[in-house]
Scaffold this motif. Sequence first.
Motif, short mmCIF file in Angstrom:
data_model
loop_
_atom_site.label_atom_id
_atom_site.label_comp_id
_atom_site.label_asym_id
_atom_site.label_seq_id
_atom_site.Cartn_x
_atom_site.Cartn_y
_atom_site.Cartn_z
N GLN A 106 0.81 -1.21 0.00
CA GLN A 106 0.00 0.00 0.00
C GLN A 106 0.85 1.26 0.00
OE1 GLN A 106 -2.71 -0.26 3.29
NE2 GLN A 106 -3.48 -2.26 2.70
N LEU A 107 2.17 1.11 0.00
CA LEU A 107 3.06 2.26 0.03
C LEU A 107 3.61 2.55 -1.37
CD1 LEU A 107 5.16 1.51 3.25
CD2 LEU A 107 3.16 2.99 3.05
N VAL A 108 4.08 3.77 -1.54
CA VAL A 108 4.78 4.15 -2.78
C VAL A 108 6.27 3.88 -2.57
CG1 VAL A 108 5.34 6.03 -4.35
CG2 VAL A 108 3.07 5.90 -3.31
N LEU A 109 6.82 2.95 -3.33
CA LEU A 109 8.22 2.57 -3.15
C LEU A 109 9.13 3.15 -4.24
CD1 LEU A 109 7.83 -1.18 -2.10
CD2 LEU A 109 7.94 0.86 -0.66
N SER A 110 8.57 3.52 -5.38
CA SER A 110 9.40 4.10 -6.44
C SER A 110 8.57 5.07 -7.27
CB SER A 110 9.98 3.00 -7.34
OG SER A 110 8.93 2.32 -8.03
N ILE A 111 9.24 6.12 -7.75
CA ILE A 111 8.61 7.13 -8.60
C ILE A 111 9.47 7.31 -9.84
CG2 ILE A 111 7.79 9.51 -8.75
CD1 ILE A 111 7.56 9.54 -5.73
N SER A 112 8.87 7.24 -11.01
CA SER A 112 9.61 7.39 -12.26
C SER A 112 8.89 8.39 -13.16
CB SER A 112 9.74 6.05 -12.98
OG SER A 112 8.46 5.51 -13.30
N VAL A 113 9.65 8.96 -14.09
CA VAL A 113 9.13 9.95 -15.04
C VAL A 113 9.40 9.44 -16.45
CG1 VAL A 113 9.21 12.34 -15.82
CG2 VAL A 113 9.57 11.81 -13.41
N THR A 114 8.39 9.43 -17.29
CA THR A 114 8.53 8.99 -18.68
C THR A 114 7.97 10.05 -19.62
OG1 THR A 114 6.39 7.85 -18.62
CG2 THR A 114 8.34 6.56 -18.04
N GLY A 115 8.48 10.05 -20.85
CA GLY A 115 7.99 10.95 -21.88
C GLY A 115 8.66 12.31 -21.88
N ASN A 116 9.58 12.55 -20.95
CA ASN A 116 10.24 13.86 -20.89
C ASN A 116 11.50 13.86 -21.76
OD1 ASN A 116 11.29 11.98 -18.88
ND2 ASN A 116 12.62 13.64 -18.23
N LYS A 117 11.71 14.97 -22.48
CA LYS A 117 12.91 15.18 -23.28
C LYS A 117 13.68 16.40 -22.79
CE LYS A 117 11.00 13.02 -27.45
NZ LYS A 117 10.64 13.23 -28.87
N ASN A 118 12.98 17.51 -22.67
CA ASN A 118 13.63 18.73 -22.20
C ASN A 118 13.47 18.92 -20.69
OD1 ASN A 118 14.38 19.56 -24.88
ND2 ASN A 118 12.25 20.14 -25.22
N LEU A 119 12.39 18.44 -20.14
CA LEU A 119 12.19 18.54 -18.70
C LEU A 119 13.10 17.55 -17.98
CD1 LEU A 119 8.30 18.79 -18.51
CD2 LEU A 119 9.94 20.62 -18.09
N ILE A 120 13.68 17.99 -16.86
CA ILE A 120 14.58 17.14 -16.07
C ILE A 120 13.73 16.29 -15.12
CG2 ILE A 120 16.53 17.11 -14.49
CD1 ILE A 120 17.32 19.84 -15.59
N ALA A 121 13.98 14.99 -15.13
CA ALA A 121 13.18 14.07 -14.32
C ALA A 121 13.30 14.38 -12.84
CB ALA A 121 13.59 12.62 -14.61
N THR A 122 14.53 14.71 -12.37
CA THR A 122 14.71 15.00 -10.95
C THR A 122 13.93 16.24 -10.53
OG1 THR A 122 16.74 16.22 -11.52
CG2 THR A 122 16.97 13.91 -10.85
N ASP A 123 13.83 17.22 -11.44
CA ASP A 123 13.06 18.42 -11.13
C ASP A 123 11.58 18.10 -11.01
OD1 ASP A 123 12.53 21.20 -10.77
OD2 ASP A 123 11.96 21.35 -12.87
N VAL A 124 11.08 17.25 -11.90
CA VAL A 124 9.67 16.86 -11.84
C VAL A 124 9.39 16.10 -10.54
CG1 VAL A 124 7.87 15.52 -12.98
CG2 VAL A 124 9.51 16.79 -14.35
N ILE A 125 10.30 15.20 -10.15
CA ILE A 125 10.11 14.42 -8.93
C ILE A 125 10.17 15.32 -7.70
CG2 ILE A 125 11.10 12.59 -7.51
CD1 ILE A 125 11.94 11.18 -10.06
N GLU A 126 11.10 16.28 -7.68
CA GLU A 126 11.19 17.21 -6.55
C GLU A 126 9.91 18.02 -6.40
OE1 GLU A 126 14.65 19.54 -7.10
OE2 GLU A 126 16.06 17.90 -6.63
N ARG A 127 9.36 18.50 -7.50
CA ARG A 127 8.11 19.25 -7.43
C ARG A 127 6.97 18.36 -6.95
NH1 ARG A 127 8.19 24.22 -10.18
NH2 ARG A 127 10.13 24.61 -11.34
N ALA A 128 6.97 17.10 -7.41
CA ALA A 128 5.92 16.17 -6.97
C ALA A 128 6.04 15.87 -5.48
CB ALA A 128 6.02 14.88 -7.78
N GLU A 129 7.27 15.78 -4.96
CA GLU A 129 7.46 15.55 -3.53
C GLU A 129 6.93 16.70 -2.70
OE1 GLU A 129 11.58 14.79 -3.07
OE2 GLU A 129 11.45 12.66 -3.67
N LYS A 130 7.08 17.92 -3.19
CA LYS A 130 6.55 19.07 -2.46
C LYS A 130 5.03 19.07 -2.43
CE LYS A 130 10.50 22.07 -3.48
NZ LYS A 130 10.96 23.32 -4.15
N LEU A 131 4.42 18.41 -3.41
CA LEU A 131 2.96 18.30 -3.45
C LEU A 131 2.45 17.09 -2.68
CD1 LEU A 131 2.44 19.20 -7.22
CD2 LEU A 131 1.97 20.66 -5.25
N GLY A 132 3.37 16.33 -2.07
CA GLY A 132 2.96 15.18 -1.27
C GLY A 132 3.22 13.83 -1.89
#
Length: 391
Positions: A106-132
């Motif tokens: 029931q827990l989230v153990l991994s987060i991945s980003v797909t489909g990005n070319k110009n957007l940085i995956a780590t930046d997307v994940i950091e923003r998602a972490e701030k949103l919970g």
Amino acid sequence: MFEWLRRFWYGRILFLARGEHLAHFVNQVSKEGIALYHTQKSERGMRAQIKLADFRRLRRPARRTHTRVHIVAKYGWPFVAARWRRRKGLLIGIVIIASVLTILSQLVLSISVTGNKNLIATDVIERAEKLGLRTWVYSKDLDLNGIAKSLQEQLPDAAWIGIERQGTSIQIRVSEKTRPSIPDEVGNLVASRAGIVKEIMVIDGTPLIHEGETVRAGQVLIKSPEVNNMSSAKNAPVSVARGFVRGRVWYSAEGQIPLIEDKVEESGRVAKGRGIKIGSRVIMLTAEKSPFEQSREEVISQSLKLWRNWRFPVEGIRVNHIELHNVHIERTVSEARQLAEQIARAEVQKKITQGVPIVAETVKVLSDNSGSERVRVEVETYEDLAVYANP
């Protein structure tokens, strides 16, 4: 099914009875009101099954008839429970492991980003972490649609963001906007396509347009802040404009379908042939030629890869001969218009970025004197226009 469950729950004992008066023993057992199941006579005596609760009541009939009773096997839940009571440590371990696996599922153990070319995956994940959205949180407590919407607002370069849960992993799917190629406008927010501006929000930079203005693709919407003059041109970081520009955008496409049409279609019949290929030579073993008057061939090669890039020199060949036949179609005006509308709508959907809401849709029937029906579909959307220009 229920009878088997009932037998398993109460438990049964398979016993062997030996003696000279087995018939008298069975009569005494019947007088005691004891039920015997699956009774079988053998050279060693008599085998039968009995309920666990009735086994102690066999003592009196066995004593009266001088019959010896030996337990052969035990079945059912009471015996399983007794074995587990003797293995409390193992049982506790299984319960703990099952509980841990249930909690981890029931827990989230991994987060991945797909489909990005110009957007940085780590930046997307950091923003998602701030949103919970972070690891080791309960996935059922997350509003994935709300987080995706907030991420899309924070990332102007993303046309659409969707979040999917697959077990314990979260996948953030990103569809980036198509950027115009404008080398001299690096750091500025430009219009991705033509439209009418309805909403402007500037976070950093200078707006060069106003609400209600019609903009063209590639036009600068928000100019990046000026670089500090004290810094050298080479070492100065590139200043980037930040903000949102939303507006109305129109898309259109046409579809044309003739009222009378002759075309070639697949009939659905297929003749399969097999062969081998040695080098450039092909040897067909079955169905060397097509048995149909009209057909097309579909060749599938099956090779054996033994080691890295080295393949076996002999390949298997499968040839599908697909039958074709001529079809004469006569359509009514309403049928032709409906098909033309479907084609035009499909073409429009290809132009619209996935996830963009459609505000209005108009279908127009165009006059055509060439024996066909022509339909135009016009769609109005409300979407984010501002993107960063490609250098």
